[in-house]
Design a protein around this motif. Structure first.
Motif, short mmCIF file in Angstrom:
data_model
loop_
_atom_site.label_atom_id
_atom_site.label_comp_id
_atom_site.label_asym_id
_atom_site.label_seq_id
_atom_site.Cartn_x
_atom_site.Cartn_y
_atom_site.Cartn_z
N UNK A 32 2.88 -10.67 6.42
CA UNK A 32 3.37 -10.00 5.44
C UNK A 32 4.05 -11.03 4.41
N UNK A 33 3.97 -11.25 3.22
CA UNK A 33 4.56 -12.22 2.46
C UNK A 33 5.01 -11.48 1.09
N UNK A 34 4.97 -12.54 0.23
CA UNK A 34 5.36 -11.98 -1.31
C UNK A 34 4.50 -10.91 -1.85
N UNK A 35 3.11 -10.74 -1.38
CA UNK A 35 2.20 -9.74 -1.76
C UNK A 35 2.54 -8.55 -1.15
N UNK A 93 11.27 -7.77 12.14
CA UNK A 93 9.77 -8.17 12.54
C UNK A 93 8.83 -8.32 11.64
N UNK A 94 8.78 -7.50 10.53
CA UNK A 94 7.99 -7.75 9.53
C UNK A 94 8.01 -8.80 8.69
N UNK A 95 9.41 -9.22 8.49
CA UNK A 95 9.73 -10.44 7.65
C UNK A 95 9.01 -11.72 8.64
N UNK A 134 -1.42 -5.08 0.30
CA UNK A 134 -2.56 -5.08 -0.42
C UNK A 134 -3.83 -4.87 0.34
N UNK A 135 -3.67 -4.73 1.67
CA UNK A 135 -4.95 -4.51 2.50
C UNK A 135 -4.54 -3.42 3.57
N UNK A 136 -5.56 -2.74 3.95
CA UNK A 136 -5.22 -1.67 4.92
C UNK A 136 -4.75 -2.25 6.15
#
Length: 180
Positions: free
Chosen positions: A54-57, A47-49, A76-78
């Protein structure tokens, strides 16, 4: 050639079944819970993929023990952290979600290698530690923080922490134990 390939697969499969059988035998979870934990890890990772946020960061590890889902890694973000936890909470197999995601750039190769080494040393330390069975404690290391999961007695938890406390490079130990 096909017979050699299939023979190798059979050996690998038998080896995997034997290792898994040994893991389950030492584990205090029921076989059903063991299977559910593995399944929910896979479902949440998938699910996250598939989520565009959600990506390479981002780097998110999902670990489940007796329905307690631990999220570790970096975003990188809350909002990404909150979203990941929300996705994990959406699965009935996840009785509890512990969000330990940090808001920072994804760790590099050196950091990941160090964490893997700490995990290896931690598992080895538990093999010889008196008062705790290494097969009852799952170890996850992120950013030199060692997370300990399992169904253990307080004495076993203390023995595990004492063994890992001595390992060079460990900055922090977080207990995510269920006490029996």
């Amino acid at each position: 050639l096909l017979a050699m390939y299939l023979g190798g697969c059979a050996v690998a499969t038998v080896g995997t079944v034997l290792v898994t059988g040994v893991d389950i035998a030492r584990d205090r979870r029921t076989v059903g819970t063991y299977v559910d934990d593995n399944a929910v890890e896979i479902k949440i990772r998938r699910a996250l993929r598939q989520d565009s946020q959600f990506g390479p960061n981002t780097h998110i590890s999902v670990t489940s023990m007796n329905g307690i889902v631990l999220l570790t890694g970096e975003v990188v973000q809350h909002e990404q952290s909150r979203r990941a936890a929300g996705i994990a909470r959406g699965y009935t197999e996840a009785r509890q979600v512990i969000n330990q995601l940090t808001i920072e750039p994804v760790a590099g190769f050196t950091s990941r290698t160090r964490d893997s080494w700490i995990t290896t040393k931690s598992k080895s330390a538990l093999l010889t530690a008196p008062g705790v069975s290494a097969g009852r404690v799952k170890i996850v290391t992120e950013g030199a923080t060692v997370y300990l999961l399992g169904m253990v007695s307080r004495a076993e938890a203390d023995a595990a922490v004492n063994a890992i406390r001595k390992i060079r490079g460990v900055q922090r130990i977080v207990k995510v134990f269920e006490y029996i």
